[in-house]
Scaffold this active site. Structure first.
Site, PDB file in Angstrom:
ATOM      1  N   CYS A  89       0.852  -1.191   0.000  1.00 28.43           N
ATOM      2  CA  CYS A  89       0.000   0.000   0.000  1.00 28.43           C
ATOM      3  C   CYS A  89       0.887   1.240   0.000  1.00 28.43           C
ATOM      4  CB  CYS A  89      -0.890  -0.012   1.244  1.00 28.43           C
ATOM      5  SG  CYS A  89      -1.741   1.548   1.533  1.00 28.43           S
ATOM      6  N   CYS A  92       0.645   3.300   3.474  1.00 31.15           N
ATOM      7  CA  CYS A  92       1.202   2.920   4.780  1.00 31.15           C
ATOM      8  C   CYS A  92       2.205   1.772   4.696  1.00 31.15           C
ATOM      9  CB  CYS A  92       0.088   2.539   5.746  1.00 31.15           C
ATOM     10  SG  CYS A  92      -0.692   0.952   5.355  1.00 31.15           S
ATOM     11  N   CYS A 147      -7.174  -0.411   1.950  1.00 37.05           N
ATOM     12  CA  CYS A 147      -6.158  -0.926   2.871  1.00 37.05           C
ATOM     13  C   CYS A 147      -6.729  -1.114   4.279  1.00 37.05           C
ATOM     14  CB  CYS A 147      -4.980   0.041   2.907  1.00 37.05           C
ATOM     15  SG  CYS A 147      -3.705  -0.415   4.108  1.00 37.05           S
ATOM     16  N   CYS A 150      -4.634   1.650   6.676  1.00 36.82           N
ATOM     17  CA  CYS A 150      -4.773   3.109   6.570  1.00 36.82           C
ATOM     18  C   CYS A 150      -6.037   3.549   5.825  1.00 36.82           C
ATOM     19  CB  CYS A 150      -3.532   3.716   5.917  1.00 36.82           C
ATOM     20  SG  CYS A 150      -3.407   3.454   4.132  1.00 36.82           S
ATOM     21  N   CYS A 167      -9.166  -5.579  -9.174  1.00 36.43           N
ATOM     22  CA  CYS A 167      -8.729  -4.641 -10.214  1.00 36.43           C
ATOM     23  C   CYS A 167      -8.174  -3.414  -9.493  1.00 36.43           C
ATOM     24  CB  CYS A 167      -9.925  -4.278 -11.098  1.00 36.43           C
ATOM     25  SG  CYS A 167      -9.579  -3.009 -12.320  1.00 36.43           S
TER      26      CYS A 167
HETATM   27 ZN   LIG Z   1      -2.362   1.395   3.735  1.00 33.00          ZN
END
Ligand SMILES: [Zn+2]
Length: 180
Positions: A89, A92, A147, A150, A167
């Site tokens: 991600c 984070c 995520c 975060c 996707c």
């Molecule tokens: Zn994150």
């Protein structure tokens, strides 16, 4: 850059959009209420102010990760990346997708058959629009993925070429190769 696809699925406008869609296609208001409850109760581990997010991300990435926008097809080099490694991600650094579950599809986003277990959450992002080419377009919920740590927007769950896929916007990910 001008790679942001115009979309009606702005997360900040989600409730107004989904309410109208629910009336049209008969999605239960109870399901919408449950979604709203889940969205408001969940506590992310990483919480930043808007100013902090804007300081960390480019304007383009902010629009994707924090406003739920979608990048233009094939605008990220991740769309056809095939090296082994982990996609993290960008918000984070939590590992989000393992390259072993990645598949290159000509639609031009980063597609995966599965996320890293327990690191990606889902939400409802309206109704699947016809232009997505999904067999459930027009009546089923468009499932957004974000995520777990975060809350940053990653992409959507879509049925592509008959297979359920994640996707994902390449802009939401940082790739860390395991071969270099
Ligand atoms: Zn994150």
């Amino acid at each position: 850059m001008s790679m942001i696809v115009k979309t009606e699925l702005n997360r900040r406008g989600f409730f107004a959009y989904s309410s109208a869609a629910a009336l049209t296609v008969g999605v239960s208001s109870r399901a919408m209420a449950l979604e709203a409850e889940g969205a408001s109760d969940y506590q992310y581990e990483v919480i930043r102010t808007e100013a902090e997010w804007r300081a960390q991300l480019s304007e383009f990435d902010y629009a994707i990760l924090r406003e739920g926008k979608t990048e233009k097809q094939k605008s990220s080099p991740h769309w056809n990346e095939t090296a082994e490694g982990i996609y993290h991600c960008k918000g984070c650094d939590l590992p989000s997708y393992d390259g072993k579950w990645k598949v290159v599809l000509k639609k031009g986003w980063a597609f995966f058959y599965h996320a890293v277990p327990n690191n990606v959450l889902t939400g409802i992002d309206g109704i699947i629009p016809p232009e997505y080419g999904d067999s459930a377009a027009g009546f089923a919920a468009l499932i957004e993925t974000h995520c777990r740590r975060c809350g940053s927007h990653l992409g959507h769950l879509l049925i592509v070429e008959g297979i359920q896929t994640h996707c994902i916007n390449g802009a939401s990910l940082v790739f860390k190769s395991s071969t270099t």
